[in-house]
Structures are given as C-alpha cells and as structure tokens.
Design a protein around this motif. Structure first.
Motif, PDB file in Angstrom:
ATOM      1  N   SER A   8       0.817  -1.217   0.000  1.00 37.84           N
ATOM      2  CA  SER A   8       0.000   0.000   0.000  1.00 37.84           C
ATOM      3  C   SER A   8       0.854   1.272   0.000  1.00 37.84           C
ATOM      4  N   HIS A  39      -6.549  -3.609   9.182  1.00 44.03           N
ATOM      5  CA  HIS A  39      -6.626  -2.608   8.112  1.00 44.03           C
ATOM      6  C   HIS A  39      -7.630  -3.010   7.033  1.00 44.03           C
ATOM      7  N   ARG A  40      -7.448  -4.168   6.418  1.00 42.67           N
ATOM      8  CA  ARG A  40      -8.278  -4.592   5.284  1.00 42.67           C
ATOM      9  C   ARG A  40      -9.173  -5.782   5.623  1.00 42.67           C
ATOM     10  N   THR A  49      -3.111  -9.071   2.666  1.00 40.88           N
ATOM     11  CA  THR A  49      -2.212  -8.032   2.168  1.00 40.88           C
ATOM     12  C   THR A  49      -0.887  -8.696   1.791  1.00 40.88           C
ATOM     13  N   ASN A 142     -10.982  -4.836   1.097  1.00 39.13           N
ATOM     14  CA  ASN A 142      -9.755  -5.506   0.691  1.00 39.13           C
ATOM     15  C   ASN A 142      -9.578  -5.458  -0.829  1.00 39.13           C
ATOM     16  N   TYR A 145      -7.438  -2.601  -1.973  1.00 37.64           N
ATOM     17  CA  TYR A 145      -6.006  -2.843  -1.807  1.00 37.64           C
ATOM     18  C   TYR A 145      -5.441  -3.547  -3.046  1.00 37.64           C
TER      19      TYR A 145
END
Length: 185
Positions: A8, A39-40, A49, A142, A145
């Motif tokens: 990211s 986060h995601r 991620t 997600n 991302y």
C-alpha cells in the motif's frame, strides 16, 4: 534512512519523505500471504495483504524507496512500527534503482515473519480472491487494496509482470462480475 514500499505504500504514503526513487529488491517475491485483521479485514473476517518472501536470487520485487529526513526518522519509524505491528518486522536489504545513474543502497523494509499469528502463507489464488472479496476493515475494502496495487504497478512499472498480483486481480474481478450478474438476474 530509506524505507521500501512494495504494498500500500506504493499508492498511499502516510508519512513525510523528501525524495522517492523507483526500483527493486532482489531475492524476494511479493505475495498475498499476510492476513490483515486491523486494516483490510477484521479478526473475524481477515483480509489479505502483501509481504515479500525469500525467492530465487534473481527474483525482483518492484516498489518505491522513500528517503526520510533525519529530523523525521524517529516519528516515521514509530508510525510504521505501529502500522505494521501485526506480524511485520524491519530488515535491511539492498535496493536497486531502475535509473542506471544511481547506485544500489541499503534500505529498510517491513517483512511478515512466517512465525507471526497473522501469517497466512500459501493458498490457491482463487481462494485468496474469495477472501479478498468478502473482507472489509477500518482502511476499507480488501478489493481496493488489490486493485490500487495492481493499478499502481501498471502505471509505475509498465514492463513488469507481477503474475501473482495480476492473477489475483483477475480472480477478484471475475468474482465481482459473477456476483453482479447474479444480482441483476
């Protein structure tokens, strides 16, 4: 100090820097092998991620090197240590600028340790895509991302073929299209 962004941080830098350089690190592959529960995704529904994993010596992971001002190093490191707290650790590796007039230099990267609780490891890309499509966390869906990383890689490194990333993107897109078709019928 230089920080390497390969996930990211390629499209969403959230710390001050004074210079950025495109390039790569050798001996690694970028993989969606880290769960994201903060986060995601969530602890109940983790997203995926990227991390980088050891690979053949000639393997390359492309990204961005960010030069941190001396006066900002402590704050940036503190910020990134907190941000990457769910299993990532700092390491130093050589960074190779894509510009031939710049010499390689040492850079700090964050890599997910395979012993951490959020290390997901290998899974079929179709299964990772299913997980990505259903995961949302405090930083957003997600799927964003995956799509943002793929778009940034195509823009910044148009000749680089990141098969793992682009195949995951295709699988996520196919699931979204399939879901959209089902909803419209």
């Amino acid at each position: 100090m230089w920080i390497f962004g390969y996930g990211s941080l390629i499209w969403k830098v959230d710390f001050p820097f004074e210079e950025k350089i495109l390039g790569f690190v050798k001996g690694f592959d970028r993989r969606f092998y880290q769960y994201s529960t903060d986060h995601r995704g969530t602890p109940e529904n983790p997203g995926r991620t990227v991390t980088i994993i050891p690979a053949k010596e000639d393997s390359r992971v492309y990204g961005i090197a960010y030069k941190i001002r001396d006066s900002d190093i402590e704050d940036v490191v503190s910020h990134l240590d907190f941000r990457e707290k769910d299993g990532y650790e700092r390491k130093s590796v050589m960074f190779y600028p894509i510009s031939s007039d710049q010499k390689p230099f040492e850079i700090t990267i964050y890599i997910a340790n395979q012993d951490n609780i959020n290390y997901a490891g290998y899974a079929d890309l179709k299964d990772i895509a299913k997980q990505v499509v259903k995961s949302v966390g405090p930083s957003g869906p997600n799927i964003d991302y995956v799509f943002n990383l793929a778009d940034a890689m195509r823009t910044l490194f148009p000749s680089v073929k990141d098969n793992h990333l682009f195949e995951l993107e295709r699988n996520v897109s196919a699931l979204l299209n399939e879901s959209s078709i089902r909803k419209s019928t």
